[in-house]
Structures are given as structure tokens and as C-alpha cells.
Design a protein around this motif. Structure first.
Motif, short mmCIF file in Angstrom:
data_model
loop_
_atom_site.label_atom_id
_atom_site.label_comp_id
_atom_site.label_asym_id
_atom_site.label_seq_id
_atom_site.Cartn_x
_atom_site.Cartn_y
_atom_site.Cartn_z
N ASP A 197 1.03 -1.34 0.07
CA ASP A 197 0.06 -0.20 -0.09
C ASP A 197 0.93 1.22 0.07
O ASP A 197 0.74 2.18 0.93
N LEU A 198 1.83 1.42 -0.98
CA LEU A 198 2.98 2.34 -1.02
C LEU A 198 2.60 3.55 -1.68
O LEU A 198 2.98 3.92 -2.69
N TRP A 199 1.65 4.24 -1.00
CA TRP A 199 1.43 5.67 -1.26
C TRP A 199 2.04 6.56 -0.54
O TRP A 199 2.90 6.20 0.51
N SER A 200 2.18 7.80 -0.99
CA SER A 200 3.34 8.66 -0.36
C SER A 200 2.66 9.13 1.26
O SER A 200 3.66 9.46 1.91
N GLY A 201 1.60 8.66 1.75
CA GLY A 201 1.20 8.79 3.34
C GLY A 201 1.72 7.63 4.07
O GLY A 201 1.59 7.60 5.29
N ASN A 202 2.36 6.89 3.24
CA ASN A 202 2.80 5.57 3.97
C ASN A 202 4.46 5.43 4.18
O ASN A 202 5.06 4.28 4.49
N TYR A 203 5.15 6.27 3.90
CA TYR A 203 6.55 6.73 4.09
C TYR A 203 6.93 8.12 4.65
O TYR A 203 6.11 8.75 4.55
N ALA A 204 7.96 8.06 5.27
CA ALA A 204 8.28 9.46 6.04
C ALA A 204 9.99 9.27 6.40
O ALA A 204 10.32 8.25 5.83
N PHE A 205 10.38 10.15 6.94
CA PHE A 205 11.94 10.16 7.23
C PHE A 205 11.88 10.49 8.99
O PHE A 205 11.08 11.34 9.40
N LEU A 212 11.64 5.55 6.64
CA LEU A 212 11.06 4.55 7.12
C LEU A 212 9.57 4.31 6.48
O LEU A 212 9.04 5.23 5.65
N ILE A 213 9.03 3.20 6.57
CA ILE A 213 7.63 3.01 5.67
C ILE A 213 6.90 2.49 7.10
O ILE A 213 7.32 1.58 8.03
N PHE A 214 5.52 2.48 6.88
CA PHE A 214 4.76 1.98 7.78
C PHE A 214 3.23 1.60 7.22
O PHE A 214 3.09 1.89 5.99
N ASP A 215 2.32 1.08 8.10
CA ASP A 215 1.11 0.73 7.47
C ASP A 215 1.08 -0.19 6.45
O ASP A 215 0.28 -0.11 5.46
N PRO A 216 1.79 -1.34 6.46
CA PRO A 216 2.04 -2.06 5.19
C PRO A 216 0.56 -2.86 5.18
O PRO A 216 -0.17 -3.42 5.85
N ALA A 217 0.43 -3.42 4.02
CA ALA A 217 -0.64 -4.46 3.40
C ALA A 217 0.07 -5.65 2.87
O ALA A 217 0.07 -5.98 1.71
N LEU A 218 1.03 -6.15 3.52
CA LEU A 218 2.37 -6.97 3.10
C LEU A 218 1.71 -8.43 2.27
O LEU A 218 0.63 -8.97 2.94
N TYR A 219 2.24 -8.57 1.42
CA TYR A 219 1.97 -10.04 0.73
C TYR A 219 3.42 -10.10 -0.03
O TYR A 219 4.20 -9.24 -0.16
N TYR A 220 3.40 -11.29 -0.59
CA TYR A 220 4.58 -11.55 -1.48
C TYR A 220 4.40 -11.49 -3.10
O TYR A 220 3.31 -12.42 -3.40
N GLY A 221 4.60 -10.64 -3.91
CA GLY A 221 4.26 -10.63 -5.15
C GLY A 221 5.11 -9.85 -6.18
O GLY A 221 6.27 -9.64 -5.75
#
Ligand code: ADP
Length: 291
Positions: A197-205, A212-221
Motif C-alpha cells: 500500500d505504498l502511497w506517499s502517506g505511508n513513508y516518512a523520514f 521508514l515505511i509504515f501501515d503495510p498491506a504485506l504480501y509476496y508478489g
């Protein structure tokens, strides 16, 4: 708010005394109420939602743990999750956010590439999770095409049908599913660890300018799905893309697959918000069928 309950859970997980003093609301999230809890020099980031949302936080907890264990990119260390009173909660390390320095976007690109080099034997994940608040299926399998069809596009079309969107989005959607063998022909991606779910609201410094990244919707793909999403709503700088491409060049044809991958998020926005997103999805499908 059940702060004393939540503090007890945090104290147990940290194995040290913890009693939150004056939790401070933090803005910026889409879905959950977020707070900074502090005690004894320990800063903890907590998100709250209805108790029924506990599985969403359990999945986030497991995802943060898994990304952290990969040791490629910074994520908040998860502390615990559970139910307190009428609320589900997740607690994690609080990371004070700061400004990027000139090399920070490149570091993000390099580290995302490192994360994508972490692979699994199958596409999917060992559990389902959510994308926004929509259920996201992750049944594991060996075929990327089947995964993208059966776990991603088809379930979103099904949810739209259940919400009453029976018209052209469905007929176009079925045509698209039938065209997937052509659209993905010859493409055999690795099953990469994805943010999802890698939109700009889900990374920061952080305060040192480290990503850093946060709020993942992790899967392998297919790692191209993460890259495609960075372009969907913007907010990633050229240095990020240059560093990613230098570290882990994308396969030929990624520009053609980008809309196929972003269609998933537009269908999801259709399910979450309706309106113009349905028309946008139809237009994307029409374009893909012509390509
Ligand atoms: P939601 O699940 O509601 O979308 P997020 O996980 O995106 O919430 O978090 C909301 C905001 O809080 C983020 O945009 C970010 O600015 C900040 N944030 C997220 N995680 C942390 C953390 N561990 N430490 C400090 N701030 C955080």
C-alpha cells in the motif's frame, strides 16, 4: 478511552513499567485514531479502532514483525495488539519524524529494492489482511497470473457487484480477466516481499533523515506493483526512482503492466468511495484491453 488497559498490555510486552500520561492525538491516518503514549522516556505509537477490527491490527503486527526481521528498511517495531474495552489497538515503537536530506529519497529507493530482494517460495502470504478497510485475500500459489486474477482483481469486482455495480465495470472486468494471459505474457516475477500500500502517506523520514515505511498491506508478489502504486498518487521524487532502478532494475514491459497493477487500487477506491473511481476503473480497463 481504555488507556490504563492498553498501558498494561504495553508494560507486559515491554517487560517494564509503563503507564501512559496524557496520550497525544496524532493526525495523518486514514482509518484509525492514532496517539503518542509516553512514560519513563518510552514513546509508544498506538492506533485504535472498533474491537471488531482486531484482525486488521493482528495482520499489521505480523507484517511489521516480518519486514523488521528482513532487516532491509526501517519500520516501527511492533509491541503488541489486542482488545481493551470496546477498542482494538496496536502499539508500536514511536519514531519521531523529521525532514528529508538530499540523499533520503535515494536511500528509500535503495532500501525498498533491498526489501524486494527478500523473496518467498509462493505468491501471497500465510494470512489475509486488508487494503484500506477492504479485505485482501492472500491465498498462496505458484502462478502470478492466477494470483493477480483470483486474489486481487476478481475479489474487487465481486465486492463491486455486491455493492450494486452490475453494469459495464463488470463486463469490462470479465474481459480483462480473460485478457490477463496476454497482458502478463512472458512475465515471471519473483515473489518479493511487498509493502502492498505504498502511497506517499505511508513513508516518512526520521529526525536523521532516514526513511521508514509504515501501515503495510504485506504480501509476496511482483515488486512492480509497489512501484506502480508510488506513481498512482505521486509524492515520490526522481532520486527515489533512480536509486531503485540502479539497485534492482525493473523488467522490460513494466510501463505496460503499471495500469494493470494500479487498477487494483482504483477498484478498491471504487469499493471504498464509489463515484468517479468506478468510471476511472472502466477507463483503465478499456485502455488495457486496447493495448
Ligand atoms: P492509518 O492506519 O490510520 O492510515 P498510519 O499507520 O498511516 O494510520 O499512521 C498515521 C500517521 O501517523 C502517519 O501518516 C505518520 O505520519 C504517523 N505514524 C505512523 N506510524 C508512526 C510511528 N510508528 N511513529 C510515529 N509516527 C507514526
Amino acid at each position: 478511552m481504555p488507556w490504563s488497559d492498553i498501558s498494561e498490555h504495553i508494560a507486559d510486552a515491554l517487560n517494564q513499567p509503563f503507564a501512559a500520561q496524557n496520550p497525544r492525538p496524532i493526525s495523518g491516518g486514514d482509518i484509525n485514531a492514532a496517539y503518542l503514549l509516553e512514560d519513563n522516556g518510552q514513546a509508544v505509537f498506538v492506533k485504535l479502532n472498533a474491537a471488531s477490527q482486531l484482525p486488521m491490527f493482528e495482520a499489521e503486527y505480523q507484517a511489521l514483525l516480518e519486514i523488521k526481521a528482513g532487516n532491509t528498511i526501517q519500520v516501527p517495531a511492533p509491541i503488541c495488539c489486542g482488545v481493551a474495552g470496546s477498542r482494538a489497538f496496536i502499539a508500536m515503537e514511536y519514531i519521531a519524524l523529521g525532514a528529508a536530506h538530499s540523499n533520503s529519497p535515494a536511500q528509500l529507493g535503495q532500501q525498498l529494492a533491498d526489501m524486494h530482494r527478500t523473496t518467498a517460495d509462493h505468491f501471497g502470504w500465510h494470512r489475509h489482511n486488508t487494503i484500506g478497510t477492504t479485505p485482501q485475500c492472500n491465498d498462496q500459489g505458484d502462478s502470478w497470473l492466477a494470483f493477480w486474477r483470483d486474489q486481487r482483481i476478481a475479489p474487487q469486482l465481486q465486492l463491486l457487484a455486491e455493492a450494486g455495480y452490475q453494469g459495464s465495470v463488470q463486463s469490462l472486468g470479465q474481459q480483462l480477466l480473460a485478457a490477463l494471459p496476454q497482458l502478463l505474457e512472458g512475465h515471471q516475477p519473483a515473489a518479493s516481499m511487498l509493502h502492498g500500500d505504498l502511497w506517499s502517506g505511508n513513508y516518512a523520514f526520521n529526525r536523521q533523515g532516514e526513511p521508514l515505511i509504515f501501515d503495510p498491506a504485506l504480501y509476496y508478489g511482483d515488486r512492480e506493483t509497489d512501484l506502480a502504486m508510488t506513481e498512482l498518487f505521486g509524492g515520490f521524487s526522481p532520486g527515489f526512482y533512480d536509486a531503485y532502478q540502479a539497485a534492482y532494475p525493473l523488467d522490460e514491459g513494466h510501463q505496460q503492466r503499471k495500469n494493470l497493477y494500479n487498477l487494483y487500487h482504483i477498484l478498491n477506491h471504487g469499493n471504498l468511495f464509489g463515484g468517479g473511481y468506478i468510471r476511472q476503473a472502466e477507463q483503465m480497463i478499456e485502455g488495457l484491453l486496447l493495448s
